[in-house]
Design an enzyme around this catalytic site. Structure first.
Site, PDB file in Angstrom:
ATOM      1  N   ASP A   1      15.988  -8.063  66.612  1.00  0.00           N
ATOM      2  CA  ASP A   1      15.969  -7.168  67.835  1.00  0.00           C
ATOM      3  C   ASP A   1      14.756  -7.023  68.428  1.00  0.00           C
ATOM      4  O   ASP A   1      14.915  -7.401  69.946  1.00  0.00           O
ATOM      5  CB  ASP A   1      16.287  -5.769  67.450  1.00  0.00           C
ATOM      6  N   LYS A   2      13.632  -6.755  68.122  1.00  0.00           N
ATOM      7  CA  LYS A   2      12.428  -6.656  68.694  1.00  0.00           C
ATOM      8  C   LYS A   2      11.553  -7.693  68.885  1.00  0.00           C
ATOM      9  O   LYS A   2      10.722  -7.811  69.564  1.00  0.00           O
ATOM     10  CB  LYS A   2      11.613  -5.307  68.165  1.00  0.00           C
TER      11      LYS A   2
ATOM     12  N   SER B   1      21.922   1.378  68.651  1.00  0.00           N
ATOM     13  CA  SER B   1      22.077   0.008  68.467  1.00  0.00           C
ATOM     14  C   SER B   1      23.284  -0.688  69.041  1.00  0.00           C
ATOM     15  O   SER B   1      23.888  -0.185  69.794  1.00  0.00           O
ATOM     16  CB  SER B   1      22.425  -0.200  66.832  1.00  0.00           C
TER      17      SER B   1
END
Length: 553
Positions: free
Chosen positions: A120-121, A469
């Site tokens: 994700d990041k 999310s």
């Protein structure tokens, strides 16, 4: 070559001695030095295969006449970090990744970079670094996980796993049922199998022009992923030769293309944090308002999990991101003149591309909806805006009004949900979880999944200055700006206040008169910071609001 400063001439003799200490030969140092930024680790399922991807990338670099030099980037597994203090450390790693990659690239003067992220990041952090350093760069991600299969043949994924916990607390699933999900939801390595944040960003990296075709969709366990990695290693040498740099590709038009493809795919709301942050590194401003303008003219063509029951492997078989782009070009919705890492334009890349599954990728004239997957809402509760993944909201919740159930942190809210204290019609408000107030702007998959698992996703809304999310579904509205810790109106909401949500008209309204809100504002005192030391304390002092991408200032 850029790397000559560390490897050529008498002044660089001390530098060369250290490169020789690493085992490099004179012949290798005569070639371009290509930094291979690999996010391999043993705690993130999406990253456990990246050592193999890095080996393939390095093979491609060597085959094309370069010398690969690998170094690491960190990554957090949001699923493992979910539901406890660890989630405060997720978003903040985006900046750590960008900063550390900048430091390594500048300190060692690489001629080019191949970025190998997956989750994700990690993806946006490396995209930010690519834009900032601005030397020839290409991305090759680790690929998505395959969907799981339950004992009765139904396919499943991580979002179902989180919802199973909610079903257990609602008495709809026993412990054995939960165990069946946990043993089957995540069957392979890779980024979790739906259109969650990691896969959203990997698809958008392909769409914006910094990755080769298939980067967002080829499953992690398929050998085609290794072939893609070798081709990425070869292609970085072409980019170095032609001096094609990230900011040649990351133009304003390319970002608008990415937002358009985002809307068509039904990507995670986290893209509304990451695209502005990447654009910021290029000196480009992407406003919340632009998102609605693009959504208004962009049909939603895909309903992958959590919006539907199809997965990344299905999108890959249907033709992947390029097939979605080809549909969008039929309506003239993309700027096809944009340059990409292939050295060709979008138009050239899309030549001959076909949609192989019109049921999975809807044709442009038969979309799931006439507007895009994401909407930005504004009103007196969120003067600067908030975000919802409208493609994952049930029709019954597109317009909703109900009493506020107010919580000052996620932990209190999840206890109330599990204890059955949230009922149909409620609007759950979770505040002081924004970039500054959290600090770190936690994802809140636990409360949204609990609501869905209890069967309340068509009856209960959730509003927060935190975020969600990509696996979240339902009327889950995040990124409320200004956040509570900055004095935003969400900090003034009281238990029982009526909140009206109108997603089609892009409004969110706290039904309290201005005089009452002014009186509350006069009495409001910002709570003491929850964390006063370490990186999070520094982050809280520097971070901007969510509507600006939560960039550090």
């Amino acid at each position: 070559m850029r790397s000559d400063v560390v490897k050529s001439g008498i002044p660089a003799a001390p530098n060369r001695s250290l490169l020789y200490a690493l085992g490099y030969t004179k012949e290798e140092l005569e070639r371009p030095l290509i930094g291979v930024v690999c996010s391999y680790n043993e705690i993130v399922p999406g990253h456990m295969n990246l050592d193999k991807i890095a080996d393939a990338v390095k093979a491609g670099i060597r085959a094309a006449g370069g010398t690969p030099v690998e170094f690491p980037a960190i990554a957090v597994c949001d699923g493992i970090a979910m539901g406890h203090v660890g989630m405060k450390y997720s978003l903040v790693t985006r900046d750590l990744i960008a900063d550390s990659t900048e430091a390594m690239a500048m300190a060692h003067q690489f001629d080019g970079l191949v970025m190998i992220p997956n989750c994700d990041k990690n993806v946006p952090g490396l995209l930010m670094a690519a834009a900032r350093v601005n030397i020839p760069t290409i991305f090759c991600s680790g690929g998505p996980m395959l969907a799981g299969t339950l004992n009765d043949g139904r396919r499943t994924c991580l979002s179902h796993m989180f919802e199973a916990v909610g079903a257990y607390y609602a008495g709809k699933l026993d412990e054995a049922g939960v165990e069946e999900y946990e043993e089957n939801a995540c069957p392979t390595c890779g980024s979790c199998s739906g259109m969650y944040t990691a896969n959203s960003m990997n698809c958008l990296t392909e769409a914006i022009g910094l990755a080769l075709r298939g980067n967002g969709t080829i499953p992690a366990v398929h050998s085609a992923r290794l072939r893609l990695a070798k081709h990425a290693g070869m292609q970085i040498m072409e980019l170095v030769k032609k001096d094609i740099r990230p900011r040649d590709i990351l133009t304003e038009a390319a970002f608008h293309n990415a937002e358009t493809i985002d809307m068509a795919l039904g990507c995670s709301t986290n893209t509304m944090l990451h695209l502005p942050a990447i654009a910021h590194e290029c000196g480009i401003e992407l406003s919340f308002d632009m998102a609605n303008e693009i959504s208004a003219k962009t049909p939603n063509l895909c309903h992958l999990a959590p919006a539907g029951n199809t997965y990344m492997e299905d999108l890959d078989r249907a033709g992947g991101v390029y097939a979605v782009m080809a549909e969008l070009t039929k309506a003239g919705l993309l700027d096809t003149s944009c340059l990409t890492c292939t050295g060709k334009t979008v138009a050239e890349n899309l030549a001959g591309v076909v949609n192989r599954d019109p049921e999975l990728i809807r044709p442009i004239d038969n979309p799931y909806s006439r507007t895009g997957g994401i909407a930005v809402l504004k009103g007196n509760l969120a003067p600067d805006g908030c975000v919802v993944k409208q493609s994952a909201v049930a029709a019954e919740m597109m317009v909703h009004e109900g009493p506020a159930r107010v919580f000052d942190c996620e932990d209190d809210a999840i206890r109330a949900i599990y204890d059955g204290k949230i009922v149909a019609g409620d609007v759950v408000v979770i505040r002081y979880e924004g970039p500054k107030g959290g600090p770190g702007m936690r994802e809140m998959l636990n409360p949204t999944s609990a609501i869905a698992g209890m069967g309340l996703d068509k009856d209960v809304a959730l509003i927060t200055d935190g975020r969600f999310s990509g696996a979240t579904r339902g009327a889950s509205i995040g990124h409320v700006s200004p956040e509570a810790a900055s004095g935003g109106p969400i900090g003034l909401v009281e238990e029982g206040d009526r909140i009206a949500i109108d997603i089609p008209n892009h409004t969110i309204t706290l039904k309290v008169d201005e005089a009452t809100l002014a009186a509350r504002k006069a009495k409001w005192v910002c709570p003491e910071p929850r964390i006063k030391t370490g990186y999070l304390a520094r982050y809280a002092k520097m971070v901007s609001s969510a509507d600006r991408g939560a960039v550090l200032e």
